[in-house]
Design an enzyme around this catalytic site. Structure first.
Site, short mmCIF file in Angstrom:
data_model
loop_
_atom_site.label_atom_id
_atom_site.label_comp_id
_atom_site.label_asym_id
_atom_site.label_seq_id
_atom_site.Cartn_x
_atom_site.Cartn_y
_atom_site.Cartn_z
NE ARG A 147 4.58 -10.94 -7.03
CZ ARG A 147 4.61 -10.28 -5.87
NH1 ARG A 147 5.36 -10.73 -4.87
NH2 ARG A 147 3.93 -9.16 -5.72
CB SER B 112 6.60 -5.94 -8.05
OG SER B 112 7.51 -6.82 -7.41
CE LYS C 95 9.38 -9.45 3.76
NZ LYS C 95 7.93 -9.33 3.54
CG ASP C 96 6.61 -12.29 1.04
OD1 ASP C 96 6.24 -11.95 2.18
OD2 ASP C 96 7.10 -11.50 0.21
CB THR D 296 2.79 -2.06 8.98
OG1 THR D 296 3.32 -3.36 8.66
CG2 THR D 296 1.93 -2.19 10.22
CB SER E 153 3.58 -6.95 8.64
OG SER E 153 4.06 -7.82 9.64
NE ARG F 155 7.37 -9.73 10.98
CZ ARG F 155 8.08 -8.62 10.88
NH1 ARG F 155 8.68 -8.10 11.93
NH2 ARG F 155 8.19 -8.00 9.73
NE ARG F 156 7.68 -5.19 8.55
CZ ARG F 156 7.66 -5.42 7.26
NH1 ARG F 156 6.58 -5.12 6.54
NH2 ARG F 156 8.71 -5.94 6.64
NE ARG G 277 -3.41 -6.24 2.58
CZ ARG G 277 -3.31 -6.24 3.89
NH1 ARG G 277 -2.51 -5.37 4.48
NH2 ARG G 277 -4.00 -7.10 4.62
N GLY G 278 -0.20 -2.59 -1.14
CA GLY G 278 0.43 -2.01 -2.30
C GLY G 278 1.92 -2.29 -2.35
CG ASN G 279 3.77 -3.43 -5.84
OD1 ASN G 279 3.88 -4.53 -5.32
ND2 ASN G 279 3.18 -3.26 -7.01
CB VAL G 280 8.40 -0.76 -2.36
CG1 VAL G 280 9.32 0.23 -1.65
CG2 VAL G 280 8.65 -2.17 -1.85
CB THR H 243 1.76 1.97 -3.43
OG1 THR H 243 1.68 1.76 -4.83
CG2 THR H 243 0.40 2.35 -2.90
NE ARG H 244 2.93 -2.29 1.22
CZ ARG H 244 2.69 -3.33 2.01
NH1 ARG H 244 3.15 -3.36 3.23
NH2 ARG H 244 1.97 -4.34 1.57
CB CYS I 296 3.02 -14.23 5.66
SG CYS I 296 1.54 -14.25 4.61
#
Length: 322
Positions: free
Chosen positions: A9, A11, A79-80, A123, A125, A127-128, A145-148, A150-151, A256
């Site tokens: 991908r 990213s 994990k994904d 988050t 997730s 789970r988190r 949401r978003g890539n690292v 962005t977060r 997930c």
């Protein structure tokens, strides 16, 4: 010199992870490698996705590229990756796992226990979110949401972070903290943003977190220099651990998006597995452990499924809404 191709991908995290694996395989084979950018929209037909059994769009796009012969290998964050393996593809290597923990990235260097009452924590997730609510019911959990990049940019006082897909920015500084996988931050060289590594005793990671999966067509993994390199890259303790974690997830019929955490490790002559199933609102959790001395893939799979069955008998499905 022969060459192999690796799908990825676009990213920053995906290309970094893919690069690490490709370089390792080039070093083992002496072959050159070429990365193939696989778009996650537009180049995958609905028919192809349906044939893959409804897997997530990111995994499916790479898997279609493999099945169509557009690349020889694909690298996934384990994990994904959906637990159901599609026909015509195999996970040929799981390299040694890196940091399994979740990481808190908070304003002013704060730890989880130091966040003020009512602090906002982002988050994506469940789970988190569930485990954070259980540990700190006063927190306001915000779905992000978003890539690292962005977060990280959502944290108050954080310097501007370009989205790691290479385009766009978001409104900055509206949260007190975000929680991300430590492995991804470390692979991107962004570990300075981490204010606390969350102890798995408090927040269990996602099944497979911190591990990568190298997927290919069966013939690629069967014979030749690349097949030998894949076997050498594969790490048995990691494979046993993630096999038990993902077997538990599959038996619980969770994906997930389910509030399920699991972490296994090989210690001496045992495989130890810890697991948690949480209510989405964080009001209750079921946390159990099990072990086996059968250090084989089959033994690891059985361990995960047996622990899942125990948790199901104790009400895990109703608790988590599975």
């Amino acid at each position: 010199m022969s060459e192999f191709t690796v799908g990825t991908r676009g990213s920053a995290l995906a290309t970094t992870q893919t690069g690490h694996v490709a370089e390792a395989l080039s070093g083992l084979t002496g072959q050159e490698h070429r990365t193939v950018l696989v778009k996650t929209e537009g180049d995958v037909t609905s028919g192809s996705l349906a044939q893959l059994g409804g897997t997530g769009v990111f995994a499916a796009a790479l898997r279609v590229a493999l099945l169509e012969g557009r690349c020889d290998l694909a690298v996934h964050s384990l994990k994904d990756l959906p637990t159901k393996q599609p026909e015509g593809l195999v996970v040929a290597a799981i390299p040694p796992r890196v940091d399994v923990r979740d990481a808190l990235c908070a304003r002013d260097g704060l730890f989880l226990a130091e966040l003020p009452e009512g602090a906002t924590v982002g988050t994506g997730s469940p789970r988190r979110a569930a485990q954070l609510r259980y540990a700190r019911p006063d927190l306001q959990i915000v779905d992000i949401r978003g890539n690292v990049g962005t977060r990280l940019g959502r944290v108050k006082g954080s310097p501007d972070q370009a989205d790691d897909g290479g385009v766009g920015r978001v409104a900055q500084g509206d949260l007190d903290a975000v929680v991300l996988a430590a492995a991804g931050l470390e692979r991107l060289g962004l570990h300075a943003h981490i204010t606390e590594y969350l102890d798995p005793a408090d927040v269990l990671p996602a099944p497979g977190q911190g591990a990568l999966a190298v997927e290919c067509r069966p013939e690629t993994a069967r014979t030749g220099e690349l097949a030998e390199a894949l076997r050498e890259l594969d790490d048995l303790p990691t494979r046993l651990a993630v096999t038990s974690e993902r077997a538990l997830l599959a038996q619980l019929e969770g994906g997930c998006a389910a509030p399920i955490g699991a972490l296994a490790r090989v210690e001496a002559d045992q495989l130890l597995l810890d697991a948690v199933v949480a209510a989405p609102d964080g009001t209750d959790v079921i946390r159990r452990s099990a072990s086996t001395r059968e250090l084989t893939v089959g033994g690891a799979d059985a361990l995960g499924r047996e622990l899942a069955d125990l948790m199901l008998r104790e009400g895990a499905a109703d608790l988590a809404g599975l």
